[in-house]
Enzyme design. Structure first.
Site, PDB file in Angstrom:
ATOM      1  N   HIS A 197      40.962  74.427  26.592  1.00  0.00           N
ATOM      2  CA  HIS A 197      40.801  75.873  26.679  1.00  0.00           C
ATOM      3  C   HIS A 197      39.640  76.303  25.787  1.00  0.00           C
ATOM      4  CE1 HIS A 197      42.484  79.882  27.589  1.00  0.00           C
ATOM      5  NE2 HIS A 197      42.116  80.213  26.354  1.00  0.00           N
ATOM      6  N   MET A 245      36.333  86.411  27.051  1.00  0.00           N
ATOM      7  CA  MET A 245      36.626  87.696  26.417  1.00  0.00           C
ATOM      8  C   MET A 245      35.300  88.424  26.225  1.00  0.00           C
ATOM      9  SD  MET A 245      39.614  86.459  23.801  1.00  0.00           S
ATOM     10  CE  MET A 245      39.302  84.703  23.898  1.00  0.00           C
ATOM     11  N   ASP A 278      37.465  79.511  24.449  1.00  0.00           N
ATOM     12  CA  ASP A 278      37.457  80.960  24.266  1.00  0.00           C
ATOM     13  C   ASP A 278      36.041  81.454  23.998  1.00  0.00           C
ATOM     14  OD1 ASP A 278      40.274  81.738  24.425  1.00  0.00           O
ATOM     15  OD2 ASP A 278      40.524  80.494  22.651  1.00  0.00           O
ATOM     16  N   SER A 310      43.359  74.935  22.617  1.00  0.00           N
ATOM     17  CA  SER A 310      42.249  75.874  22.435  1.00  0.00           C
ATOM     18  C   SER A 310      41.365  75.413  21.293  1.00  0.00           C
ATOM     19  CB  SER A 310      42.777  77.276  22.139  1.00  0.00           C
ATOM     20  OG  SER A 310      41.717  78.116  21.734  1.00  0.00           O
ATOM     21  N   MET A 361      33.761  84.589  23.322  1.00  0.00           N
ATOM     22  CA  MET A 361      33.877  85.970  22.837  1.00  0.00           C
ATOM     23  C   MET A 361      32.486  86.544  22.565  1.00  0.00           C
ATOM     24  SD  MET A 361      36.979  85.557  20.091  1.00  0.00           S
ATOM     25  CE  MET A 361      38.399  84.514  20.419  1.00  0.00           C
ATOM     26  N   MET A 420      48.238  87.393  27.695  1.00  0.00           N
ATOM     27  CA  MET A 420      47.939  87.283  26.277  1.00  0.00           C
ATOM     28  C   MET A 420      49.188  87.662  25.483  1.00  0.00           C
ATOM     29  SD  MET A 420      44.926  86.109  25.880  1.00  0.00           S
ATOM     30  CE  MET A 420      44.857  86.359  24.094  1.00  0.00           C
ATOM     31  N   ASP A 463      48.812  82.602  26.203  1.00  0.00           N
ATOM     32  CA  ASP A 463      47.905  82.277  25.103  1.00  0.00           C
ATOM     33  C   ASP A 463      48.196  83.170  23.912  1.00  0.00           C
ATOM     34  OD1 ASP A 463      45.803  81.676  23.430  1.00  0.00           O
ATOM     35  OD2 ASP A 463      44.219  82.304  24.812  1.00  0.00           O
ATOM     36  N   HIS A 504      38.008  80.908  29.017  1.00  0.00           N
ATOM     37  CA  HIS A 504      38.594  82.242  28.871  1.00  0.00           C
ATOM     38  C   HIS A 504      37.502  83.171  28.353  1.00  0.00           C
ATOM     39  CE1 HIS A 504      41.725  84.878  26.518  1.00  0.00           C
ATOM     40  NE2 HIS A 504      41.152  85.537  27.514  1.00  0.00           N
TER      41      HIS A 504
END
Length: 220
Positions: free
Chosen positions: A32, A67, A34, A7, A36, A136, A174, A65
């Site tokens: 990965h 979020m 993330d 990540s 957000m 998660m 994760d 991913h």
């Protein structure tokens, strides 16, 4: 197949390209990413421009991913930026089935994430609609958190649910993953491990190799 997905949330963004290349050189299969939005989770990270530029650094699978509240709004742009897997949170989608169909229709692999306190039974209706499910093992929004032990039972339950229906889908985990707990998480039924701090804090290549070795030991 057991897969390691570093990540980049924990990476040094002044050397992001170099650190991603180092992780790939050491054997990482996925990267990965993330995303957000500051609404679904408190933090804000990056979006399509960063992913698009990072895409030139490697041909490894980009595991994005999201979020993000109502992520369906951004699916096509994420795919265009270079996402191979687009993972959305069940808690963030008003119409989860529709969002998963959007992801597949744009040519990416759909995945669904659930927060630590969300029961895996909530996924029962869409088990056939996703290629991967993300458990998660920390509350989303910040890196460097400790693994929540009760999520191991969630992994076991989800693996049983998939096996009982004969569904071949990946289970990704994760949060708080390290060489110390990788074997336990894999034994519970996961096959894709996300690690941030355990990889990007220190020697990236050595850390990737150490985690891959821990994963291989569990295979044996």
């Amino acid at each position: 197949m057991r897969i390691l997905a570093p990540s980049i949330l924990a990476a040094d963004f002044t050397r992001l390209g170099d650190q991603v290349r180092a992780a790939v050189c050491a054997g990482a299969q996925y990267i990965h990413l993330d995303v957000m939005d500051g609404a679904f989770v408190p933090s804000i990270t990056f979006g399509m421009p960063v992913i698009e530029r990072l895409r030139a650094c490697t041909d490894r699978v980009f595991d994005v991913h999201m979020m993000v509240e109502e992520p369906g709004r951004y699916v096509a742009d994420m795919r265009k930026a270079g996402a191979d897997i687009i993972c959305v949170h069940a808690e963030a989608c008003r119409h989860l089935d529709r969002t998963l169909n959007q992801i597949r229709e744009c040519g990416a692999r759909p995945a669904v994430a659930v927060n630590p306190a969300t029961p895996v039974e909530s996924l029962s209706c869409i088990l056939n609609e996703a290629d991967m499910f993300l458990i998660m093992s920390v509350n989303p929004g910040f890196g460097g958190q400790k693994f929540i032990p009760y999520t191991l039972e969630k992994i076991r339950r989800l693996r049983r649910m998939l096996d009982e229906r004969g569904i071949l889908a990946d289970i990704e985990v994760d949060g708080g993953i390290s060489a110390a707990n990788a074997a336990e998480v894999l034994a519970a039924g996961a096959n894709v491990l996300v690690a941030g701090s355990a990889i990007f804090c220190g020697d990236v290549e050595a850390n990737v190799r150490g985690l891959l070795a821990a994963m291989e030991e569990q295979t044996g």
